[in-house]
Design a protein around this motif. Structure first.
Motif, PDB file in Angstrom:
ATOM      1  N   ASP A  88       1.011  -1.220  -0.006  1.00  0.00           N
ATOM      2  CA  ASP A  88      -0.062  -0.024  -0.087  1.00  0.00           C
ATOM      3  C   ASP A  88       0.869   1.120   0.031  1.00  0.00           C
ATOM      4  OD1 ASP A  88      -1.603   2.292   0.853  1.00  0.00           O
ATOM      5  OD2 ASP A  88      -3.338   0.715   1.246  1.00  0.00           O
ATOM      6  N   SER A  89       0.906   2.076  -1.219  1.00  0.00           N
ATOM      7  CA  SER A  89       1.676   3.044  -1.352  1.00  0.00           C
ATOM      8  C   SER A  89       1.502   4.191  -0.190  1.00  0.00           C
ATOM      9  CB  SER A  89       1.493   3.807  -2.449  1.00  0.00           C
ATOM     10  OG  SER A  89       2.325   4.883  -2.557  1.00  0.00           O
ATOM     11  N   GLN A  90       0.300   4.423   0.156  1.00  0.00           N
ATOM     12  CA  GLN A  90       0.069   5.398   1.342  1.00  0.00           C
ATOM     13  C   GLN A  90       0.571   5.064   2.557  1.00  0.00           C
ATOM     14  OE1 GLN A  90      -3.884   6.586   1.583  1.00  0.00           O
ATOM     15  NE2 GLN A  90      -3.551   8.055   3.196  1.00  0.00           N
ATOM     16  N   ARG A  91       0.246   3.777   2.827  1.00  0.00           N
ATOM     17  CA  ARG A  91       0.852   3.273   4.404  1.00  0.00           C
ATOM     18  C   ARG A  91       2.377   3.176   4.118  1.00  0.00           C
ATOM     19  NH1 ARG A  91      -3.723   4.841   5.685  1.00  0.00           N
ATOM     20  NH2 ARG A  91      -5.485   3.557   4.860  1.00  0.00           N
ATOM     21  N   LEU A  92       3.007   2.670   3.227  1.00  0.00           N
ATOM     22  CA  LEU A  92       4.408   2.527   3.256  1.00  0.00           C
ATOM     23  C   LEU A  92       5.166   3.878   3.284  1.00  0.00           C
ATOM     24  CD1 LEU A  92       6.956   0.790   2.711  1.00  0.00           C
ATOM     25  CD2 LEU A  92       6.685   1.000   0.286  1.00  0.00           C
ATOM     26  N   HIS A  93       4.507   4.999   2.696  1.00  0.00           N
ATOM     27  CA  HIS A  93       5.049   6.552   2.893  1.00  0.00           C
ATOM     28  C   HIS A  93       4.843   6.981   4.180  1.00  0.00           C
ATOM     29  CE1 HIS A  93       5.227   6.739  -1.395  1.00  0.00           C
ATOM     30  NE2 HIS A  93       5.883   7.688  -1.586  1.00  0.00           N
ATOM     31  N   GLN A  94       3.888   6.597   4.976  1.00  0.00           N
ATOM     32  CA  GLN A  94       3.486   6.860   6.305  1.00  0.00           C
ATOM     33  C   GLN A  94       4.733   6.245   7.103  1.00  0.00           C
ATOM     34  OE1 GLN A  94      -0.431   5.719   7.312  1.00  0.00           O
ATOM     35  NE2 GLN A  94      -1.480   7.461   6.186  1.00  0.00           N
ATOM     36  N   ILE A  95       4.838   5.167   7.031  1.00  0.00           N
ATOM     37  CA  ILE A  95       6.017   4.275   7.686  1.00  0.00           C
ATOM     38  C   ILE A  95       7.537   4.864   7.722  1.00  0.00           C
ATOM     39  CG2 ILE A  95       7.278   2.169   8.252  1.00  0.00           C
ATOM     40  CD1 ILE A  95       4.378   0.771   7.354  1.00  0.00           C
ATOM     41  N   LEU A  96       7.777   5.026   6.584  1.00  0.00           N
ATOM     42  CA  LEU A  96       9.206   5.729   6.107  1.00  0.00           C
ATOM     43  C   LEU A  96       9.163   7.056   6.643  1.00  0.00           C
ATOM     44  CD1 LEU A  96       9.681   4.059   2.583  1.00  0.00           C
ATOM     45  CD2 LEU A  96      10.620   3.453   4.786  1.00  0.00           C
ATOM     46  N   LYS A  97       8.302   7.805   6.298  1.00  0.00           N
ATOM     47  CA  LYS A  97       8.141   9.283   7.029  1.00  0.00           C
ATOM     48  C   LYS A  97       8.169   9.194   8.501  1.00  0.00           C
ATOM     49  CE  LYS A  97       6.247  11.394   2.942  1.00  0.00           C
ATOM     50  NZ  LYS A  97       5.107  12.135   2.333  1.00  0.00           N
ATOM     51  N   ASN A  98       7.465   8.443   9.097  1.00  0.00           N
ATOM     52  CA  ASN A  98       7.622   8.450  10.609  1.00  0.00           C
ATOM     53  C   ASN A  98       8.810   7.969  10.822  1.00  0.00           C
ATOM     54  OD1 ASN A  98       4.941   9.320  10.949  1.00  0.00           O
ATOM     55  ND2 ASN A  98       4.163   7.177  10.811  1.00  0.00           N
ATOM     56  N   LEU A  99       9.542   7.153  10.555  1.00  0.00           N
ATOM     57  CA  LEU A  99      10.857   6.572  10.821  1.00  0.00           C
ATOM     58  C   LEU A  99      11.843   7.881  10.691  1.00  0.00           C
ATOM     59  CD1 LEU A  99      10.906   2.875   9.490  1.00  0.00           C
ATOM     60  CD2 LEU A  99      10.819   3.814  11.935  1.00  0.00           C
ATOM     61  N   LEU A 100      11.822   8.450   9.311  1.00  0.00           N
ATOM     62  CA  LEU A 100      12.803   9.342   9.217  1.00  0.00           C
ATOM     63  C   LEU A 100      12.485  10.776   9.953  1.00  0.00           C
ATOM     64  CD1 LEU A 100      12.840   8.915   5.138  1.00  0.00           C
ATOM     65  CD2 LEU A 100      14.519   8.289   6.716  1.00  0.00           C
ATOM     66  N   SER A 101      11.373  11.020  10.260  1.00  0.00           N
ATOM     67  CA  SER A 101      10.924  12.182  11.100  1.00  0.00           C
ATOM     68  C   SER A 101      11.675  12.230  12.427  1.00  0.00           C
ATOM     69  CB  SER A 101       9.602  12.592  11.148  1.00  0.00           C
ATOM     70  OG  SER A 101       8.927  12.693  10.040  1.00  0.00           O
ATOM     71  N   ASN A 102      11.738  10.741  13.028  1.00  0.00           N
ATOM     72  CA  ASN A 102      12.366  10.665  14.282  1.00  0.00           C
ATOM     73  C   ASN A 102      13.921  10.848  14.296  1.00  0.00           C
ATOM     74  OD1 ASN A 102       9.880  10.127  15.357  1.00  0.00           O
ATOM     75  ND2 ASN A 102       9.892   8.144  15.126  1.00  0.00           N
TER      76      ASN A 102
END
Length: 446
Positions: A432-446
């Motif tokens: 799921d493109s939207q879920r994958l982008h959410q996961i990666l952005k949450n990780l990179l934001s931290n």
């Protein structure tokens, strides 16, 4: 007198009776046979009396019987002599026997005169017979009553299961009834006699000492005792509870002579009592458990009410987030559209710095849109309505998106920023493109 006895059996001067008179043979033998028959009867009578007196020690007036027997014998002897007179005329001896008969006869008469007043006071034979018959009838009735009583006692003991025993302390002899043998599972003896060890070996060793002490105490007190003990029944080896009751019977001096007692199998009653106690304990435990269950149910209801409150709160929160995200998304979309138009510099009137700011506005707006989507996803996760849409995602495009979204953030903080993928990764994957982008952005934001 001496010459008389000397010539007692001398027949001189006395002719035989056959020669004295005109005797025909028939007439003569009639006298002879009659005298012999009378002699035989007179001899049988005293023999019968003698046998009767010897067999009965309670015959009254015994001397009268002996005198009468002697009188009858002498009468018989005179008839015997009369029969022999036809051949041997010993009249001297005959006279002596008749004299003796006369003397004994008067002695008998005198004895009868003495005992007659006493004899007249005695009941007659018919009355004696009636009395004897009445006494026999009474004794028969007593025996029958005793038999019926014993039969009722036997039926009662069999019906109630009570076994009876007797202990003769003087002879140390113990007698059991048939019910007691059945109670202990022991084969009955012919006379019902058992030894003390027969009973003591049946009693459980842990109960024997106390039971014997209680029994001896009852004997010492010459009183009454009750106790309960356990036995191991012969044959099946089953353990049974026995309730014993005994009473000591003293002799004339007040000392213990007999012990009479009963044994009753109270196993079922004992087990019923134990079952009642166990039932009471179980009821107590059940009551406590019910109280605990009630407390648990109350706690469960409280939890359900709390869960309902939380669910309602969650519902309100989800509705709030959905409304808020909807309200925010409308102006945010305008910001994204206009910032993108500025970033593309369609008119050519913007400087490079203004174009960069427009891109930053567009990127921040995109981040804010993602944040709003994350909030909506959280609401959907809580309500269980998250939708996942799988599609083919290329890693190269994913890398460019991450670089575009986060590079300006890293440059603003003067941090080096590089996006690299491992060589062993495939060129694309299903996700799921939207879920994958959410996961990666949450990780990179931290």
């Amino acid at each position: 007198m001496s010459s008389f006895f000397h010539q007692l059996f001398d027949t001189t001067g006395f002719p035989p009776r056959w020669t004295c008179g005109n005797w025909s043979p028939a007439h003569g033998w009639l006298h002879i046979l009659s005298d012999l028959a009378i002699f035989g009867a007179y001899a049988a009578i005293p023999l019968t009396l003698t046998y009767f007196i010897k067999r009965r020690e309670d015959v009254p007036f015994t001397p009268i019987f002996w005198l009468f027997a002697l009188f009858i014998i002498l009468c018989g002897v005179t008839h015997l002599i009369e029969a022999t007179m036809f051949w041997h005329p010993w009249y001297r001896f005959s006279g002596l026997v008749k004299a003796l008969t006369a003397v004994v006869s008067w002695m008998t008469v005198i004895a009868l005169l003495k005992v007659m007043p006493i004899a007249l006071t005695l009941p007659g034979l018919a009355k004696v017979n009636r009395q004897l018959n009445d006494e026999i009838a009474e004794r028969r009735q007593a025996v029958e009553a005793l038999r019926e009583s014993e039969e009722r006692m036997r039926l009662a003991t069999e019906a109630t299961g009570v076994g009876i025993w007797e202990w003769n302390l003087r002879t140390n002899q113990i007698r059991w009834d048939s019910q007691l043998f059945r109670l202990y599972g022991i084969a009955p003896t012919a006379d019902g006699i058992v030894s003390y060890s027969t009973w003591s070996e049946a009693v459980l060793p842990e109960d024997l000492a106390e039971t014997e002490a209680a029994l001896q105490d009852t004997v010492r007190r010459v009183g009454h005792g009750t106790r309960t003990f356990r036995i191991r029944r012969a044959g099946d080896g089953e353990c049974r509870y026995i309730e014993a009751v005994e009473t000591v019977r003293p002799n004339a001096e007040g000392q213990a002579e007999w012990v009479v007692g009963t044994n009753l199998d109270v196993t079922e009653r004992k087990r019923s009592a134990e079952a009642l106690i166990e039932g009471a304990e179980l009821r107590t435990k059940a009551r406590l458990l019910a109280e605990q269950n009630l407390e648990v149910a109350q706690a469960h209801r409280a939890l359900e009410e709390k869960a309902a409150e939380l669910a309602l709160t969650s519902q309100y929160k989800s509705e709030f987030l959905a409304n808020m995200s909807h309200e925010l998304r409308t102006p945010l979309n305008s910001i994204l559209i206009f910032s993108q138009m500025l970033a593309e510099n369609a008119t050519g009137n913007l400087s490079a710095k203004q174009i960069e700011f427009s891109r930053n506005i567009h990127s921040s707006g995109t981040d804010l849109l993602h944040l709003i989507n994350d909030i909506l996803d959280l609401s959907k996760i809580e309500s269980g309505t998250v939708d996942v849409e799988f599609e083919d995602i290329r890693f190269e495009e994913l890398r460019d998106d991450i670089d575009r979204d986060f590079r300006h953030v890293a440059e603003a903080k003067n941090l080096p920023f590089t996006v690299e993928f491992a060589n062993y990764l495939p060129s694309s994957m299903e996700s799921d493109s939207q879920r994958l982008h959410q996961i990666l952005k949450n990780l990179l934001s931290n």
